[in-house]
Design a protein around this motif. Structure first.
Motif, PDB file in Angstrom:
ATOM      1  N   PRO A   4       0.809  -1.218   0.000  1.00  0.00           N
ATOM      2  CA  PRO A   4       0.000   0.000   0.000  1.00  0.00           C
ATOM      3  C   PRO A   4       0.846   1.274   0.000  1.00  0.00           C
ATOM      4  O   PRO A   4       0.331   2.365  -0.199  1.00  0.00           O
ATOM      5  N   MET A   5       2.167   1.104   0.229  1.00  0.00           N
ATOM      6  CA  MET A   5       3.080   2.247   0.305  1.00  0.00           C
ATOM      7  C   MET A   5       4.493   1.750   0.034  1.00  0.00           C
ATOM      8  O   MET A   5       4.757   0.561   0.178  1.00  0.00           O
ATOM      9  N   PRO A   6       5.399   2.632  -0.371  1.00  0.00           N
ATOM     10  CA  PRO A   6       6.788   2.202  -0.535  1.00  0.00           C
ATOM     11  C   PRO A   6       7.412   1.908   0.822  1.00  0.00           C
ATOM     12  O   PRO A   6       7.028   2.507   1.828  1.00  0.00           O
ATOM     13  N   LEU A  29       6.437  -4.837   6.773  1.00  0.00           N
ATOM     14  CA  LEU A  29       6.946  -3.797   5.879  1.00  0.00           C
ATOM     15  C   LEU A  29       7.231  -2.554   6.713  1.00  0.00           C
ATOM     16  O   LEU A  29       6.368  -2.085   7.446  1.00  0.00           O
ATOM     17  N   GLU A  30       8.464  -2.038   6.610  1.00  0.00           N
ATOM     18  CA  GLU A  30       8.814  -0.800   7.312  1.00  0.00           C
ATOM     19  C   GLU A  30       8.637   0.366   6.349  1.00  0.00           C
ATOM     20  O   GLU A  30       9.164   0.356   5.244  1.00  0.00           O
ATOM     21  N   ASN A  36       4.760  -2.129   9.657  1.00  0.00           N
ATOM     22  CA  ASN A  36       3.386  -2.490   9.304  1.00  0.00           C
ATOM     23  C   ASN A  36       3.308  -3.992   9.091  1.00  0.00           C
ATOM     24  O   ASN A  36       3.950  -4.520   8.189  1.00  0.00           O
ATOM     25  N   SER A  37       2.522  -4.671   9.937  1.00  0.00           N
ATOM     26  CA  SER A  37       2.320  -6.114   9.781  1.00  0.00           C
ATOM     27  C   SER A  37       1.202  -6.353   8.791  1.00  0.00           C
ATOM     28  O   SER A  37       0.155  -5.713   8.864  1.00  0.00           O
ATOM     29  N   GLN A  61       3.324  -2.685  -5.616  1.00  0.00           N
ATOM     30  CA  GLN A  61       4.123  -3.862  -6.008  1.00  0.00           C
ATOM     31  C   GLN A  61       3.562  -5.127  -5.353  1.00  0.00           C
ATOM     32  O   GLN A  61       3.161  -5.118  -4.193  1.00  0.00           O
ATOM     33  N   LEU A  62       3.526  -6.215  -6.114  1.00  0.00           N
ATOM     34  CA  LEU A  62       3.035  -7.496  -5.604  1.00  0.00           C
ATOM     35  C   LEU A  62       3.989  -8.008  -4.523  1.00  0.00           C
ATOM     36  O   LEU A  62       5.195  -8.032  -4.719  1.00  0.00           O
TER      37      LEU A  62
END
Length: 67
Positions: A4-6, A29-30, A36-37, A61-62
């Motif tokens: 949802p974000m880089p 994802l940091e 973010n889990s 990105q997938l």
């Protein structure tokens, strides 16, 4: 599941072929100094993992694909 974000992949908690239940942790994802889990949106089997730990990802990105 798409990003949802880089950000930067810190951890991947699943493997290809693994069965997951809804709300199982998939990856972390940091982004902007926050972790973010990503939880599984449904029960299923992991078809592919398009990223590796330490990868930088772009918005949209997938990340993980379900069967």
């Amino acid at each position: 599941i798409k990003a949802p974000m880089p950000g930067l992949i810190l951890e991947i908690n699943v493997e290809v072929g693994q069965s997951v239940k809804e709300n199982d942790p998939l990856l972390i994802l940091e982004a902007m100094k926050m972790e973010n889990s990503f939880l599984s949106p449904r029960d299923g089997v992991i078809k592919s993992i398009a990223v590796e730990k330490g990868n930088a990802v772009d918005k949209g990105q997938l990340l993980v694909e379900f069967e």
